[in-house]
Design a protein around this motif. Sequence first.
Motif, short mmCIF file in Angstrom:
data_model
loop_
_atom_site.label_atom_id
_atom_site.label_comp_id
_atom_site.label_asym_id
_atom_site.label_seq_id
_atom_site.Cartn_x
_atom_site.Cartn_y
_atom_site.Cartn_z
N ASN A 12 85.49 6.98 33.64
CA ASN A 12 84.64 6.87 34.82
C ASN A 12 84.99 8.04 35.65
N TRP A 13 83.86 8.76 36.05
CA TRP A 13 84.17 10.15 36.74
C TRP A 13 84.81 9.78 38.06
N LYS A 14 84.30 8.67 38.72
CA LYS A 14 84.73 8.54 40.07
C LYS A 14 86.03 8.07 40.08
N PRO A 23 89.73 11.97 41.02
CA PRO A 23 91.23 11.89 41.63
C PRO A 23 92.00 12.94 41.07
N LEU A 24 91.86 13.35 39.65
CA LEU A 24 92.65 14.17 39.21
C LEU A 24 92.42 15.73 39.56
N GLU A 25 91.15 15.80 39.96
CA GLU A 25 90.67 17.12 40.46
C GLU A 25 91.24 17.47 41.71
N ARG A 26 91.40 16.46 42.47
CA ARG A 26 92.12 16.72 43.73
C ARG A 26 93.49 16.82 43.51
N ILE A 27 94.43 16.26 42.73
CA ILE A 27 95.68 16.49 42.36
C ILE A 27 95.83 17.73 42.03
N ASP A 68 88.47 19.36 32.33
CA ASP A 68 87.42 19.23 31.17
C ASP A 68 88.10 18.56 29.89
N TRP A 69 88.09 17.16 30.25
CA TRP A 69 88.72 16.23 29.31
C TRP A 69 88.02 16.47 27.80
N ASP A 103 93.85 17.97 29.66
CA ASP A 103 93.07 17.24 30.61
C ASP A 103 92.78 15.89 29.97
N ALA A 104 92.51 15.90 28.81
CA ALA A 104 92.36 14.56 28.24
C ALA A 104 93.55 13.50 28.18
#
Length: 218
Positions: A77-79, A84-88, A94-95, A101-102
């Motif tokens: 689920n992207w949202k 949230p990870l991209e903000r952290i 790029d999972w 990232d996965a």
Amino acid sequence: YAPSIRREYNEMVRLRRVWAPHIRRCRPLIPLFRQVALAMGYPTALVYGFSLHESHCDTTAVSYDDGVGAFQLTHVNWKLHVMPLERIVRRSIDWQHSSLDAALVSMMHLAVSEWYFANRGLGILGYNMSFGAIRGYIARWRASNPGVQDTPTLGEITPLMSCVVGGDSPRCPRDYVARVLAAMLYAHRELRHRRQVPLPAFFRVSSLPGANPANDPR
């Protein structure tokens, strides 16, 4: 639920020669497990144990239900899991191509599930099956226990879950959490270079690595 965990772990100990090549495959990933554990606030044994159970630490694994990688990600689920990870981490995630990232997305998936159910055991179960399916089992349990609004334990709702035996995709969700917790204990002992010895008949589930959020790193 303790007898299920004991059964699964002791079976791993009995078959430790079978598990040995999987453990060897996991060892190069231990720095990654440590990095993800530190970022997500989980014990390293929890991250290691998930990968050990899900794919035997095979970063190239693809399952019958389209799970991919060491943590067998399926429906991301992207949202909820990626943004949230991209903000952290302050970068794009790029999972699909990055093992790190996965792993981060996998543990975010677990964190969301655990937050949703406010329970580590049900959170682990939510990694494997839909939240709606788990809510359905909780509703069935409450219907058979009128007046009780508490969240059931794993030992109370797992007997309601059926297993699919044979065919191309056998599944037994009632055993999933026990197998993950058993793998976490196996990983914990490997990380500490301890012998894998059978669990005794009596032990506290809350004492197992990764089972109790109160014992997570702070």
